[in-house]
Scaffold this motif. Structure first.
Motif, PDB file in Angstrom:
ATOM      1  N   UNK A 222     -11.376 -10.252   9.285  1.00  0.00           N
ATOM      2  CA  UNK A 222     -10.319  -9.629  10.094  1.00  0.00           C
ATOM      3  C   UNK A 222     -10.287  -8.122   9.852  1.00  0.00           C
ATOM      4  N   UNK A 223     -10.196  -7.364  10.930  1.00  0.00           N
ATOM      5  CA  UNK A 223     -10.187  -5.912  10.833  1.00  0.00           C
ATOM      6  C   UNK A 223     -11.556  -5.277  10.931  1.00  0.00           C
ATOM      7  N   UNK A 224     -12.603  -6.086  11.085  1.00  0.00           N
ATOM      8  CA  UNK A 224     -13.954  -5.526  11.235  1.00  0.00           C
ATOM      9  C   UNK A 224     -14.019  -4.646  12.472  1.00  0.00           C
ATOM     10  N   UNK A 225     -14.712  -3.527  12.348  1.00  0.00           N
ATOM     11  CA  UNK A 225     -14.903  -2.630  13.486  1.00  0.00           C
ATOM     12  C   UNK A 225     -16.099  -3.127  14.294  1.00  0.00           C
ATOM     13  N   UNK A 226     -15.858  -3.450  15.537  1.00  0.00           N
ATOM     14  CA  UNK A 226     -16.899  -3.964  16.425  1.00  0.00           C
ATOM     15  C   UNK A 226     -17.207  -2.929  17.495  1.00  0.00           C
ATOM     16  N   UNK A 227     -18.472  -2.522  17.542  1.00  0.00           N
ATOM     17  CA  UNK A 227     -18.993  -1.630  18.584  1.00  0.00           C
ATOM     18  C   UNK A 227     -20.124  -2.396  19.278  1.00  0.00           C
ATOM     19  N   UNK A 228     -19.764  -3.299  20.191  1.00  0.00           N
ATOM     20  CA  UNK A 228     -20.782  -4.174  20.779  1.00  0.00           C
ATOM     21  C   UNK A 228     -21.735  -3.435  21.707  1.00  0.00           C
ATOM     22  N   UNK A 229     -22.951  -3.980  21.786  1.00  0.00           N
ATOM     23  CA  UNK A 229     -23.943  -3.456  22.730  1.00  0.00           C
ATOM     24  C   UNK A 229     -23.752  -4.049  24.119  1.00  0.00           C
ATOM     25  N   UNK A 230     -23.200  -5.274  24.178  1.00  0.00           N
ATOM     26  CA  UNK A 230     -23.072  -5.987  25.445  1.00  0.00           C
ATOM     27  C   UNK A 230     -21.675  -6.565  25.608  1.00  0.00           C
TER      28      UNK A 230
ATOM     29  N   UNK B   7     -12.052  -5.696  28.207  1.00  0.00           N
ATOM     30  CA  UNK B   7     -13.349  -5.018  28.238  1.00  0.00           C
ATOM     31  C   UNK B   7     -14.207  -5.397  29.437  1.00  0.00           C
ATOM     32  N   UNK B   8     -14.228  -6.667  29.813  1.00  0.00           N
ATOM     33  CA  UNK B   8     -15.044  -7.072  30.962  1.00  0.00           C
ATOM     34  C   UNK B   8     -14.519  -6.460  32.256  1.00  0.00           C
ATOM     35  N   UNK B   9     -13.207  -6.325  32.364  1.00  0.00           N
ATOM     36  CA  UNK B   9     -12.614  -5.716  33.551  1.00  0.00           C
ATOM     37  C   UNK B   9     -12.924  -4.223  33.608  1.00  0.00           C
ATOM     38  N   UNK B  10     -12.797  -3.553  32.477  1.00  0.00           N
ATOM     39  CA  UNK B  10     -13.091  -2.123  32.402  1.00  0.00           C
ATOM     40  C   UNK B  10     -14.575  -1.879  32.689  1.00  0.00           C
ATOM     41  N   UNK B  11     -15.443  -2.704  32.113  1.00  0.00           N
ATOM     42  CA  UNK B  11     -16.889  -2.546  32.321  1.00  0.00           C
ATOM     43  C   UNK B  11     -17.275  -2.754  33.779  1.00  0.00           C
ATOM     44  N   UNK B  12     -16.649  -3.704  34.447  1.00  0.00           N
ATOM     45  CA  UNK B  12     -16.960  -3.948  35.860  1.00  0.00           C
ATOM     46  C   UNK B  12     -16.612  -2.738  36.713  1.00  0.00           C
ATOM     47  N   UNK B  13     -15.473  -2.119  36.439  1.00  0.00           N
ATOM     48  CA  UNK B  13     -15.056  -0.930  37.189  1.00  0.00           C
ATOM     49  C   UNK B  13     -16.004   0.235  36.905  1.00  0.00           C
ATOM     50  N   UNK B  14     -16.343   0.436  35.634  1.00  0.00           N
ATOM     51  CA  UNK B  14     -17.256   1.533  35.275  1.00  0.00           C
ATOM     52  C   UNK B  14     -18.619   1.333  35.934  1.00  0.00           C
ATOM     53  N   UNK B  15     -19.120   0.119  35.885  1.00  0.00           N
ATOM     54  CA  UNK B  15     -20.436  -0.159  36.472  1.00  0.00           C
ATOM     55  C   UNK B  15     -20.431   0.095  37.979  1.00  0.00           C
ATOM     56  N   UNK B  16     -19.394  -0.356  38.653  1.00  0.00           N
ATOM     57  CA  UNK B  16     -19.305  -0.166  40.107  1.00  0.00           C
ATOM     58  C   UNK B  16     -19.267   1.316  40.470  1.00  0.00           C
ATOM     59  N   UNK B  17     -18.697   2.131  39.579  1.00  0.00           N
ATOM     60  CA  UNK B  17     -18.585   3.569  39.834  1.00  0.00           C
ATOM     61  C   UNK B  17     -19.765   4.356  39.269  1.00  0.00           C
ATOM     62  N   UNK B  18     -20.680   3.671  38.587  1.00  0.00           N
ATOM     63  CA  UNK B  18     -21.814   4.372  37.992  1.00  0.00           C
ATOM     64  C   UNK B  18     -21.432   5.245  36.810  1.00  0.00           C
ATOM     65  N   UNK B  19     -20.391   4.852  36.096  1.00  0.00           N
ATOM     66  CA  UNK B  19     -19.915   5.627  34.941  1.00  0.00           C
ATOM     67  C   UNK B  19     -20.169   4.871  33.646  1.00  0.00           C
ATOM     68  N   UNK B  20     -20.303   5.573  32.539  1.00  0.00           N
ATOM     69  CA  UNK B  20     -20.533   4.910  31.255  1.00  0.00           C
ATOM     70  C   UNK B  20     -19.268   4.223  30.737  1.00  0.00           C
ATOM     71  N   UNK B  21     -19.500   3.209  29.905  1.00  0.00           N
ATOM     72  CA  UNK B  21     -18.402   2.479  29.265  1.00  0.00           C
ATOM     73  C   UNK B  21     -18.806   2.154  27.833  1.00  0.00           C
ATOM     74  N   UNK B  22     -17.822   2.131  26.951  1.00  0.00           N
ATOM     75  CA  UNK B  22     -18.025   1.770  25.546  1.00  0.00           C
ATOM     76  C   UNK B  22     -16.837   0.906  25.126  1.00  0.00           C
ATOM     77  N   UNK B  23     -17.076   0.061  24.139  1.00  0.00           N
ATOM     78  CA  UNK B  23     -16.017  -0.801  23.610  1.00  0.00           C
ATOM     79  C   UNK B  23     -15.844  -0.507  22.129  1.00  0.00           C
ATOM     80  N   UNK B  24     -14.583  -0.316  21.718  1.00  0.00           N
ATOM     81  CA  UNK B  24     -14.239  -0.095  20.312  1.00  0.00           C
ATOM     82  C   UNK B  24     -13.130  -1.085  19.984  1.00  0.00           C
ATOM     83  N   UNK B  25     -13.445  -2.071  19.170  1.00  0.00           N
ATOM     84  CA  UNK B  25     -12.490  -3.133  18.875  1.00  0.00           C
ATOM     85  C   UNK B  25     -12.435  -3.444  17.390  1.00  0.00           C
TER      86      UNK B  25
END
Length: 160
Positions: free
Chosen positions: A64-72, A135-153
């Protein structure tokens, strides 16, 4: 705007971020509001998007509390998105310099809160190390707009 836009699920997550440096919207843990907030940030000129906050742990190896920076980012519909590798590399370096070990892997997106341990174990079997509702919702919007996205959890306790 030209800054980075950040989408969080909870107001408490948003309060963890420095004020005035980022443009932040809080989705209330609802994927449809995360989509709308991400779209509004891009419409206002955000150069890219960050999905920030807590994630439910799926991988028993994560404490618990691990910093996750996923690739996918994975969805239940079989879609997946790759995060911005350059941004991720920068965050990994910053985390290491701050003494915060970060881990990668995949993060699953869910349109509903997963409380059943058996459902979480099934999701872990897909290769996802954690799950969230934005994250999946944010990534879908970024992808549709051709913008980068990152996840920090930060991860919560994994399913037992």
């Amino acid at each position: 705007m030209a800054a980075v836009g950040v989408v969080t699920g909870l107001a408490a997550e948003a309060r963890c971020l420095p004020s005035g440096l980022l443009h932040v919207v809080c989705s209330g843990g609802r994927p449809e509001q995360a989509r709308a907030g991400a779209a509004a940030l891009l419409q206002a000129g955000a150069a890219g998007l960050v999905s920030f906050g807590l994630a439910g742990g799926l991988d028993p190896a994560l404490r618990p509390g691990s910093l996750l920076l996923p690739e996918r980012i994975l969805t239940g519909e079989g879609d997946s998105w790759t995060v911005a590798s350059g941004w991720r590399a920068q965050l990994l370096r910053l985390a290491a310099d701050a003494g915060l070990p970060a881990t990668g892997g995949s993060l699953a997106g869910s349109d509903r809160l997963l409380q059943d341990p058996a459902a979480k174990r099934l999701l872990f079997a897909t290769g996802a190390r954690a799950v969230d509702m934005e994250s999946h919702a944010v990534a879908a919007v970024a992808r549709a707009a051709g913008r980068p996205v990152i996840v920090v959890r930060a991860t919560g306790r994994p399913a037992r």
